[in-house]
Write an enzyme that holds these catalytic residues in place. Structure first.
Site, short mmCIF file in Angstrom:
data_model
loop_
_atom_site.label_atom_id
_atom_site.label_comp_id
_atom_site.label_asym_id
_atom_site.label_seq_id
_atom_site.Cartn_x
_atom_site.Cartn_y
_atom_site.Cartn_z
CD GLU A 56 -25.43 50.36 35.13
OE1 GLU A 56 -26.31 49.49 35.02
OE2 GLU A 56 -24.81 50.59 36.19
CE LYS A 83 -26.22 45.20 35.24
NZ LYS A 83 -26.79 46.36 35.98
CB CYS A 104 -23.68 48.03 37.73
SG CYS A 104 -24.26 48.90 39.23
#
Length: 521
Positions: A264, A325, A376
């Site tokens: 990321e 995301k 994440c």
């Protein structure tokens, strides 16, 4: 005056509740003392026993705030006020738990209701507000314990239930008014849970197929918030690490990967709109000659918006599939009530453009392997992981950027969560971080590779490709919904029993029916 006296009588219990919360916080990484949980929960229940609903609220709040203050001090990197606010917010959920649990302890089925109510509390913290914060689930502490294997059967909620039940059973053994038979049953049940977990066998092999993947940790030029604004350097670091990988492959000292994974934020500059960034990625992907999953921040889709994505970049066809995301971090990647808050909290301007959430799961078909990409903090959310598993993910990928929280314990906590996801899903997890922790977690939760933080790291692994499902992934959300439903039922029954007790003698003032255990506030 009477209220002050009552509060004074409650103070020793409050001190113990806070201590139990601190002890629970030390169960998790980076402290890593999971069995402290089996001490913390009995202590908490002991102080709740015999108190009023109001006292239960106060004790639960003290417990929960102390718990989260120890669990997530890393948020103070953003600001001490942010860490305090989060601890108070999450502590309120345990205040509600304390109110209900204090009454459920009087019910004959309290040993069932209490752990179910704990799961319901975890479900609430993982859901609201702003999509929730599922960081404090008991299950995350057991990635290194044989008991963690239970996650493969009953998932993360079921494991949290089993851990909370252990604490309840320990309390049943230790409390003074427990009958001998109740103590014996609780002791046998506790031993059965722990011993039975150790007997679970987890398969590490694939279904006859493997894939070779390279995780690239290019590192960042600073720690904490220092790396912000140095996006080109971060991208160039990952380019250079990938070029070094290719040199080793060409020299025969490294196996050629079939896929390369960048983390990321390996580029914070939109490669579709910036020629220099695109050229860096093209150079890397053409050098290795295989697809790179690039972590990129893209502009749009709306005005003053951005998206955190994983882009499959092919050496021949260029950029292709994109996963955006789905769970951006509130106050980190977007600002709720932005227009109302920005004029008063100038620090929020550091967040920049709003991160727009993606709409579809990160199911990416690369070659003949289907990858489940999560980014994440998303690894902590059940729905994100469940959706990629439903989409046929054979290998899980976590692209992450923990540079802001490096050295604070947050990367260790996230790595432990990732290990539990490997056990739950029976999938290898490939982790690529900008600055650490990157690595490979096998389907049984064991660690094949774990990088240090703030160093370049490139690791190539041949990992199993799996289609078979664990019982946990087959059951899906049913353990969560069932246990939460039972927890709500227990809370309702406890309150109804309390109302019946009050209405049985409505004319008797509280002072006329003293109790050594009850502490009205």
């Amino acid at each position: 005056m009477e209220r002050l006296k009552a509060f004074g009588r409650l103070m020793p219990r409050l001190v113990v509740a806070v201590g139990a919360g601190v002890l629970l916080g030390y169960s998790f990484e980076p402290h890593d003392h999971p069995w402290f949980i089996v001490v913390a929960i009995p202590l908490f229940l002991a102080v709740l026993n015999g108190v009023s609903v109001k006292a239960g609220i106060l004790l639960g709040a003290g417990f929960g705030i102390a718990y989260y203050a120890v669990l997530v001090p890393w948020l103070s990197i953003i600001g001490g006020d942010a860490a305090i606010a989060l601890a108070i917010l999450e502590g309120l959920f345990y205040a509600v738990f304390g109110a209900f649990a204090s009454q459920a302890l009087k019910h004959r089925l309290w040993m069932l209701w209490i752990p179910c109510m704990w799961v319901a509390t975890e479900y609430a913290t993982a859901s609201v507000p702003f999509g929730g914060f599922p960081w404090g689930r008991l299950a995350w502490a057991f990635s290194d314990s044989p008991m963690g294997k239970l996650a493969s059967l009953v998932g993360i909620p079921g494991l949290s239930f089993a851990i909370a039940l252990l604490g309840v059973l320990a309390y049943a053994v230790l409390r003074r008014k427990s009958a001998f038979g109740q103590r014996a049953i609780a002791l046998v049940a506790g031993v059965a849970i722990v011993g039975g977990s150790a007997l679970i066998s987890l398969d590490k092999d694939g279904d006859g197929k493997t894939v070779t993947a390279a995780m690239v940790q290019g590192n960042v030029p600073g720690k904490g918030l220092e790396f912000l604004g140095r996006a080109r350097t971060v991208t160039r670091n990952h380019l250079n690490a990938t070029l070094d990988l290719q040199k080793r492959v060409a020299a025969g000292s490294e196996v050629r990967p079939q896929i390369v994974i960048w983390p990321e934020n390996s580029t914070d500059i939109d490669p579709y709109k910036d020629a220099e960034t695109r050229a860096d990625i093209e150079q890397a992907v053409k050098a290795v000659g295989v697809p790179i999953l690039v972590g990129a921040v893209l502009e749009g889709p709306g005005e003053n918006e951005r998206q955190t994505t994983g882009i499959v970049w092919d050496p021949v066809t260029g950029p292709g599939q994109v996963y955006a995301k789905r769970h951006p971090v509130p106050f980190g990647e977007y600002i709720p009530f932005r227009e109302q808050l920005l004029p008063y909290i100038k620090r929020l301007e550091m967040v920049g453009r709003q991160t727009a959430p993606g709409k579809v799961p990160g199911v990416l078909k690369i070659g003949d392997v289907t990858y489940g990409d999560v980014i994440c903090f998303e690894v902590a959310y059940d729905d994100v992981v469940a959706d990629v598993m439903k989409g046929g993910a054979q290998v899980l990928v976590v692209q992450t950027n923990n540079a802001t929280y490096g050295g604070t314990g947050q990367p260790e906590q996230q790595f432990a969560i990732t290990r539990m996801r490997a056990i739950e899903t029976g999938r290898t997890v490939l982790i690529a971080s900008t600055s650490g922790i990157s690595g490979v977690v096998r389907p049984d939760g064991s660690v094949e590779h774990k990088s240090d933080q703030f160093v370049p790291d490139v690791y190539v692994a041949q990992v199993p490709v799996r289609d078979s499902k664990t019982l946990a992934t087959t059951l899906g959300g049913w353990p969560q919904w069932t246990l939460t439903g039972l927890g709500i039922m227990g809370a309702v029954l406890a309150l109804l029993a309390r109302r019946r007790t009050r209405s049985a003698d409505p004319g008797t003032p509280p002072a006329a029916t003293p109790s050594r255990e009850k502490v009205p506030v």
